[in-house]
Design an enzyme around this catalytic site. Structure first.
Site, PDB file in Angstrom:
ATOM      1  N   LYS A 159     -60.780  19.707  14.853  1.00 53.38           N
ATOM      2  CA  LYS A 159     -59.661  18.857  14.410  1.00 53.38           C
ATOM      3  C   LYS A 159     -60.302  17.681  13.675  1.00 53.38           C
ATOM      4  O   LYS A 159     -60.547  16.616  14.263  1.00 53.38           O
ATOM      5  CB  LYS A 159     -58.825  18.410  15.612  1.00 53.38           C
ATOM      6  CG  LYS A 159     -57.515  17.728  15.236  1.00 53.38           C
ATOM      7  CD  LYS A 159     -56.656  17.536  16.471  1.00 53.38           C
ATOM      8  CE  LYS A 159     -55.489  16.597  16.210  1.00 53.38           C
ATOM      9  NZ  LYS A 159     -54.476  17.123  15.298  1.00 53.38           N
TER      10      LYS A 159
HETATM   11  C1  LIG Z   1     -52.959  21.417  11.896  1.00 52.61           C
HETATM   12  C2  LIG Z   1     -52.443  21.410  13.286  1.00 52.61           C
HETATM   13  N1  LIG Z   1     -52.149  22.578  13.885  1.00 52.61           N
HETATM   14  C3  LIG Z   1     -51.670  22.631  15.143  1.00 52.61           C
HETATM   15  C4  LIG Z   1     -51.463  21.481  15.869  1.00 52.61           C
HETATM   16  C5  LIG Z   1     -50.937  21.564  17.267  1.00 52.61           C
HETATM   17  O1  LIG Z   1     -51.967  21.301  18.182  1.00 52.61           O
HETATM   18  P1  LIG Z   1     -51.675  20.621  19.578  1.00 52.61           P
HETATM   19  O2  LIG Z   1     -50.651  21.450  20.248  1.00 52.61           O
HETATM   20  O3  LIG Z   1     -52.975  20.667  20.294  1.00 52.61           O
HETATM   21  O4  LIG Z   1     -51.205  19.255  19.307  1.00 52.61           O
HETATM   22  C6  LIG Z   1     -51.747  20.244  15.293  1.00 52.61           C
HETATM   23  C7  LIG Z   1     -51.532  19.003  16.029  1.00 52.61           C
HETATM   24  O5  LIG Z   1     -52.436  18.447  16.555  1.00 52.61           O
HETATM   25  C8  LIG Z   1     -52.251  20.213  13.980  1.00 52.61           C
HETATM   26  O6  LIG Z   1     -52.525  19.051  13.385  1.00 52.61           O
END
Ligand SMILES: Cc1ncc(COP(=O)(O)O)c(C=O)c1O
Length: 314
Positions: A159
């Site tokens: 991330k």
């Molecule tokens: C690109 C992306 N995909 C998926 C998610 C969903 O991830 P999470 O459920 O861990 O927040 C996020 C959010 O953080 C995101 O930025």
């Protein structure tokens, strides 16, 4: 929605004032996107403020750093404790928590390793990302003309701040064209994810989501949805999903820390199912919010209490 400042921000093990959390313009991250971060929700639960899946988020932060050779100066436990201290220091009952680890001020050049690793953590009040109405009625989305990054380009299991340049393209295009959000495809044209959400399709009673190899983040809400489906005996499948499956699905929904579980009522102006929130998304939302609000037992151990008095606030 304008950001409402809180009092304290955690920086490298100490609390500083919100307005003092500043970095130098020549910090590496500004020029080269060399940051990794998390988005975490603290819910107002019957048992006080409760942070959702804190350890999993902090582990993903460490993993994101590891991929970029950015070893965190702080352990998993230290980061989790800092997040709980932060919620207490700001006396929040519910909030969004944003840890960010990045390459700071040192040298300017592509190789970041001479730049110090900085860790900050802030929190603030945050409502429903895609709106209260979106949660109840579903949102209108499009398939983006922008793909998610191909394998071996920008790693999607990290991330990283840099990944969100792609997310910005998807989201700006969607909003410009009158949609709430856009869906990115992977390099094969299969569904990947939204600009900040994982995606699910419901067809003939099965909840289907793309595998992690198809350019999506390993979402923690995605994992929670899969766990809730198992609890409720709803069949699930992780498999590559062709774009056209969206249009003939019974339901489509997003998951994410910000989006929680948000139904999608149309894609590219084609109504999904009945053009409203479907029964599976509704059931999953009810279960999810019952757990996060403390109305149902925290049977998976997903909540960390931030309700105890804070130890030290500097
Ligand atoms: C690109 C992306 N995909 C998926 C998610 C969903 O991830 P999470 O459920 O861990 O927040 C996020 C959010 O953080 C995101 O930025």
């Amino acid at each position: 929605m304008p950001l409402a400042p809180t009092e304290q921000i955690w920086h490298n093990g100490k609390f500083i004032r919100w307005e003092d959390a500043k970095i130098h313009i020549l910090s590496h991250v500004i020029h080269y996107g060399s940051g990794v971060f998390e988005g975490i929700r603290c819910y107002e639960s019957a048992q006080g403020p409760a942070v959702f899946r804190l350890r999993e988020h902090m582990q993903r932060l460490l993993d994101s750093g590891r991929i970029y050779r950015m070893e965190s100066p702080y352990t998993l436990d230290a980061l989790c404790n800092a997040a709980l201290d932060l919620v207490r220091a700001n006396k929040m009952s519910a909030c969004y928590i944003r840890p960010v680890m990045f390459r700071g001020y040192g040298e300017v050049g592509v190789d970041p390793r001479a730049c110090p690793i900085e860790v900050y953590m802030a929190c603030w009040e945050w409502g429903k990302y895609l709106g209260d109405e979106g949660l109840a009625k579903g949102i209108d989305v499009c398939v983006s003309s922008w793909n998610r990054p191909s394998p071996n380009t920008l790693p999607q299991m990290a991330k990283s701040s840099a990944n969100y340049m792609n997310s910005q393209l998807i989201r700006m295009e969607a909003k410009t064209n009158g949609y709430e959000e856009g869906i990115g495809l992977d390099h094969n044209g299969h569904l990947a994810e939204g600009s900040g959400e994982n995606i699910f399709v419901v067809r003939k009673g099965t909840v289907i989501t793309p595998p992690l190899s198809d350019a999506g983040l390993s979402g923690i809400t995605r994992d929670s949805v899969l766990a809730i489906c198992a609890d409720l005996d709803i069949p699930v499948s992780e498999q590559p999903i062709p774009r056209e499956m969206l249009y003939i699905a019974d339901e489509v929904f997003f998951s994410g820390t910000a989006a929680e579980i948000t139904p999608i009522r149309s894609v590219d102006r084609i109504n999904i199912g009945g053009g409203a929130r479907g029964p599976v998304a509704k059931r999953l939302q009810e279960e999810f919010f019952a757990i996060t609000s403390g109305k149902k037992p925290d049977r998976h151990g997903w909540l960390s209490s931030a309700g105890l008095p804070t130890a030290v606030v500097r």
